[in-house]
Design an enzyme around this catalytic site. Structure first.
Site, PDB file in Angstrom:
ATOM      1  N   LYS A  22       0.853  -1.211   0.000  1.00 28.52           N
ATOM      2  CA  LYS A  22       0.000   0.000   0.000  1.00 28.52           C
ATOM      3  C   LYS A  22       0.879   1.248   0.000  1.00 28.52           C
ATOM      4  CE  LYS A  22      -1.721   1.478   4.074  1.00 28.52           C
ATOM      5  NZ  LYS A  22      -1.442   2.869   4.427  1.00 28.52           N
ATOM      6  N   CYS A 116      -4.879  12.277  13.473  1.00 30.64           N
ATOM      7  CA  CYS A 116      -5.662  11.032  13.421  1.00 30.64           C
ATOM      8  C   CYS A 116      -5.419  10.294  14.731  1.00 30.64           C
ATOM      9  CB  CYS A 116      -5.213  10.177  12.243  1.00 30.64           C
ATOM     10  SG  CYS A 116      -3.533   9.585  12.432  1.00 30.64           S
ATOM     11  N   ARG A 121       0.361  14.163  12.983  1.00 26.43           N
ATOM     12  CA  ARG A 121       0.645  14.049  11.542  1.00 26.43           C
ATOM     13  C   ARG A 121       0.964  15.415  10.922  1.00 26.43           C
ATOM     14  NH1 ARG A 121      -1.205   8.876  10.093  1.00 26.43           N
ATOM     15  NH2 ARG A 121       0.365   8.949   8.464  1.00 26.43           N
TER      16      ARG A 121
HETATM   17  C1  EPZ Z   1       4.297   6.858   6.348  1.00 30.88           C
HETATM   18  O1  EPZ Z   1       3.510   7.877   6.946  1.00 30.88           O
HETATM   19  C2  EPZ Z   1       3.379   5.642   6.250  1.00 30.88           C
HETATM   20  N1  EPZ Z   1       2.230   5.954   5.405  1.00 30.88           N
HETATM   21  C3  EPZ Z   1       2.906   5.250   7.656  1.00 30.88           C
HETATM   22  O2  EPZ Z   1       2.132   4.055   7.532  1.00 30.88           O
HETATM   23  C4  EPZ Z   1       4.142   4.943   8.516  1.00 30.88           C
HETATM   24  O3  EPZ Z   1       3.717   4.647   9.828  1.00 30.88           O
HETATM   25  C5  EPZ Z   1       5.069   6.174   8.533  1.00 30.88           C
HETATM   26  O4  EPZ Z   1       5.427   6.530   7.182  1.00 30.88           O
HETATM   27  C6  EPZ Z   1       6.357   5.916   9.315  1.00 30.88           C
HETATM   28  O5  EPZ Z   1       7.015   4.824   8.758  1.00 30.88           O
HETATM   29  C7  EPZ Z   1       2.389   5.930   4.057  1.00 30.88           C
HETATM   30  O6  EPZ Z   1       3.466   5.693   3.539  1.00 30.88           O
HETATM   31  C8  EPZ Z   1       1.157   6.213   3.242  1.00 30.88           C
HETATM   32  P1  EPZ Z   1       6.315  10.309   8.439  1.00 30.88           P
HETATM   33  P2  EPZ Z   1       4.053   9.412   6.964  1.00 30.88           P
HETATM   34  O7  EPZ Z   1       6.187  11.534   7.630  1.00 30.88           O
HETATM   35  O8  EPZ Z   1       4.727   9.725   5.696  1.00 30.88           O
HETATM   36  C9  EPZ Z   1       6.334  13.543  11.908  1.00 30.88           C
HETATM   37  C10 EPZ Z   1       0.286   2.671   7.857  1.00 30.88           C
HETATM   38  O9  EPZ Z   1      -0.129   2.107   8.873  1.00 30.88           O
HETATM   39  N2  EPZ Z   1       6.328  14.516  10.812  1.00 30.88           N
HETATM   40  O10 EPZ Z   1       7.557   9.503   8.368  1.00 30.88           O
HETATM   41  O11 EPZ Z   1       2.936  10.291   7.389  1.00 30.88           O
HETATM   42  C11 EPZ Z   1       4.960  12.874  12.052  1.00 30.88           C
HETATM   43  O12 EPZ Z   1       4.135  13.684  12.876  1.00 30.88           O
HETATM   44  C12 EPZ Z   1       0.744   4.111   7.915  1.00 30.88           C
HETATM   45  O13 EPZ Z   1       0.382   2.120   6.718  1.00 30.88           O
HETATM   46  C13 EPZ Z   1       6.516  15.866  11.104  1.00 30.88           C
HETATM   47  O14 EPZ Z   1       6.707  16.249  12.253  1.00 30.88           O
HETATM   48  O15 EPZ Z   1       5.106   9.309   8.136  1.00 30.88           O
HETATM   49  C14 EPZ Z   1       5.274  11.550  12.683  1.00 30.88           C
HETATM   50  O16 EPZ Z   1       5.355  11.714  14.083  1.00 30.88           O
HETATM   51  C15 EPZ Z   1       0.517   4.732   9.286  1.00 30.88           C
HETATM   52  N3  EPZ Z   1       6.464  16.762  10.086  1.00 30.88           N
HETATM   53  C16 EPZ Z   1       6.661  11.220  12.131  1.00 30.88           C
HETATM   54  O17 EPZ Z   1       7.194  12.432  11.601  1.00 30.88           O
HETATM   55  C17 EPZ Z   1       6.252  16.387   8.785  1.00 30.88           C
HETATM   56  O18 EPZ Z   1       6.225  17.257   7.883  1.00 30.88           O
HETATM   57  C18 EPZ Z   1       6.642  10.169  11.030  1.00 30.88           C
HETATM   58  O19 EPZ Z   1       5.954  10.722   9.954  1.00 30.88           O
HETATM   59  C19 EPZ Z   1       6.066  15.015   8.514  1.00 30.88           C
HETATM   60  C20 EPZ Z   1       6.110  14.106   9.542  1.00 30.88           C
END
Ligand code: EPZ
Length: 422
Positions: A22, A116, A121
């Site tokens: 996904k 969420c 996020r």
């Molecule tokens: C991706 O989400 C995945 N989703 C998530 O999978 C996965 O848990 C996550 O990466 C971590 O591996 C998809 O790929 C569609 P991040 P993403 O940006 O991109 C903070 C599932 O169950 N952050 O690495 O949203 C954020 O708040 C889903 O399939 C900022 O602070 O993850 C979080 O605490 C859930 N500022 C952390 O980084 C930003 O601009 C990780 O977020 C972006 C993120």
């Protein structure tokens, strides 16, 4: 709302072929916007999140068909870069449409995706990355307007290796003028798959899978045909379910290298794992051992997306385990539901202290997010008696008919649809 009803206590056994990823398919579908014409993507699972992404692409003017695991996407007719708020709210990861829309149309309008069940996020790293490439960003309430006459390459350092921000920057930089480097980039396999897809369209990207990615912008990209990698989180979920039910399961169409941190944890818990090419065999006849300390961190460390599933195994282990969640501040909501099934878990800040019990007991529980829901299904499979899992639309976001998948492995699990009020 649909429910899953599970009669627990039966070890899983048999063979399963793992679905496409996904979290690779979603950014690849978004990246298809970078090339005008018809792109074909194979091994795309039937999931709610994929449906939402295809509906957004149709709303933007694309033509999209999803048949038998293959998506045929014609982006030639795309005529707007404004993503409807109603659709953005259905799937927050649609924020990584910003990069391709900005690169293709020179402007885009999206909405703050909002928090969420698992956390706030934030998207500040996405916006900072696009600004570094020359975008002007205006935030009007929760509406975000982004404009760029021309995107220009830049050196970008991410303060956190955000998966989505890395993907957004890669996609925008693919058509920018000059070279972009992303340091402290996310290293997930899905980032590597996105690089392979973009390069198959004619992009010049190197370094995905390491913490430094280099993108040399090109004038245009060409549609292609591409097959998505297997879903490591679905594979990991099945592996944990096999271990928790003391079963014997063979997984086909996997990439074991993407699961090395989970395999290490399961072996520390005493689970038998045999790897042979793209096949993983999981066997566990005895009570698992406690694992002293597991900390979720960015890839290649232990993934946050398998935290709730492994917690279920540890609730049945012999001894005390500590599981610390460092990626999402709200990703321990499944603890309350597992406690209702007899688990002995204490939460201290972002750490769960899990004292193993001999067995869990069936109960009616509620899925609070995608992976927590999958964990409750595993708990129901391992528990004594009947478990009803509610709010399973969360699970359908990431698992292609989970009850069918598990029934093929001998699970006693059925989906119940609500009786319409007539
Ligand atoms: C991706 O989400 C995945 N989703 C998530 O999978 C996965 O848990 C996550 O990466 C971590 O591996 C998809 O790929 C569609 P991040 P993403 O940006 O991109 C903070 C599932 O169950 N952050 O690495 O949203 C954020 O708040 C889903 O399939 C900022 O602070 O993850 C979080 O605490 C859930 N500022 C952390 O980084 C930003 O601009 C990780 O977020 C972006 C993120």
């Amino acid at each position: 709302m649909d429910k899953l009803v599970i009669e627990g206590g039966k070890p899983l056994s048999g063979t399963i072929v793992i679905q496409g990823a996904k979290n690779a398919a979603l950014p690849i579908l978004a990246a298809s916007l970078l090339a005008e014409g018809t792109t074909t993507i194979d091994h795309v699972p039937n999931l709610l999140d994929i449906d939402v992404m295809l509906n957004i692409l149709r709303e933007l003017g694309c033509r999209a068909e999803h048949t038998g695991g293959t998506v045929v996407l014609n982006t030639e007719t795309a005529h707007t870069s404004h993503v409807p708020e109603s659709l953005m709210r259905q799937m927050r990861s649609s924020i990584f449409l910003m990069g391709p829309l900005l690169a293709r149309f020179g402007e885009t309008q999206v909405y703050q995706p909002g928090g969420c069940a698992i956390g706030e996020r934030k998207i500040d790293l996405h916006l900072q990355g696009l600004q570094a490439l020359g975008a002007e960003i205006e935030e009007l309430g929760n509406r975000i307007i982004c404009r760029a006459e021309k995107l220009r390459g830049a050196d970008i350092h991410l303060s956190f290796p955000s998966v989505g921000a890395t993907e957004n920057i890669m996609m925008a930089a693919a058509l920018a003028e000059g070279r972009t480097t992303i340091s402290n980039a996310a290293r997930e396999p899905e980032i590597q798959d996105l690089q392979c897809f973009l390069n198959a369209m004619g992009a010049k990207i190197m370094g995905a899978g390491t913490d430094t990615i280099t993108i040399d912008g090109v004038q245009s990209l060409t549609p292609c045909r591409y097959k998505v990698i297997p879903d490591r989180i679905v594979a990991g979920t099945i592996m944990v379910a096999a271990a928790a039910t003391r079963g014997q399961v063979t997984l086909q169409n996997t990439k074991p290298a993407h699961l090395s941190s989970l395999i290490h944890v399961l072996r520390r818990a005493g689970v038998q794992i045999v790897v042979d090419g793209d096949i993983i065999k999981v066997g566990n006849a005895t009570r698992p051992k406690a694992v002293e300390r597991i900390v979720t961190s960015p890839y290649p460390a232990f993934p946050t997306d398998l935290q709730s599933q492994v917690m279920v195994l540890l609730t049945l282990a012999d001894g005390v385990s500590i599981l610390k969640e460092t990626i999402f501040e709200g990703r321990l909501k499944h603890v309350d539901e597992l406690s209702r099934m007899g688990a002995d878990i204490r939460v201290d800040m972002n750490a769960a202290i899990i004292r193993g019990v001999p067995r869990l007991y069936g109960a009616t529980v509620e899925a609070t997010d995608l992976r927590a829901g999958a964990a409750l299904v595993i708990a129901g499979l391992a528990a004594q008696g009947k478990t009803v899992v509610e709010q399973i639309h969360h699970i359908d976001r990431g698992y292609d008919r989970i009850e069918t998948m598990l029934s093929r492995l001998g699970a006693r699990i059925s989906r119940y649809l609500p009786v319409p009020n007539n």
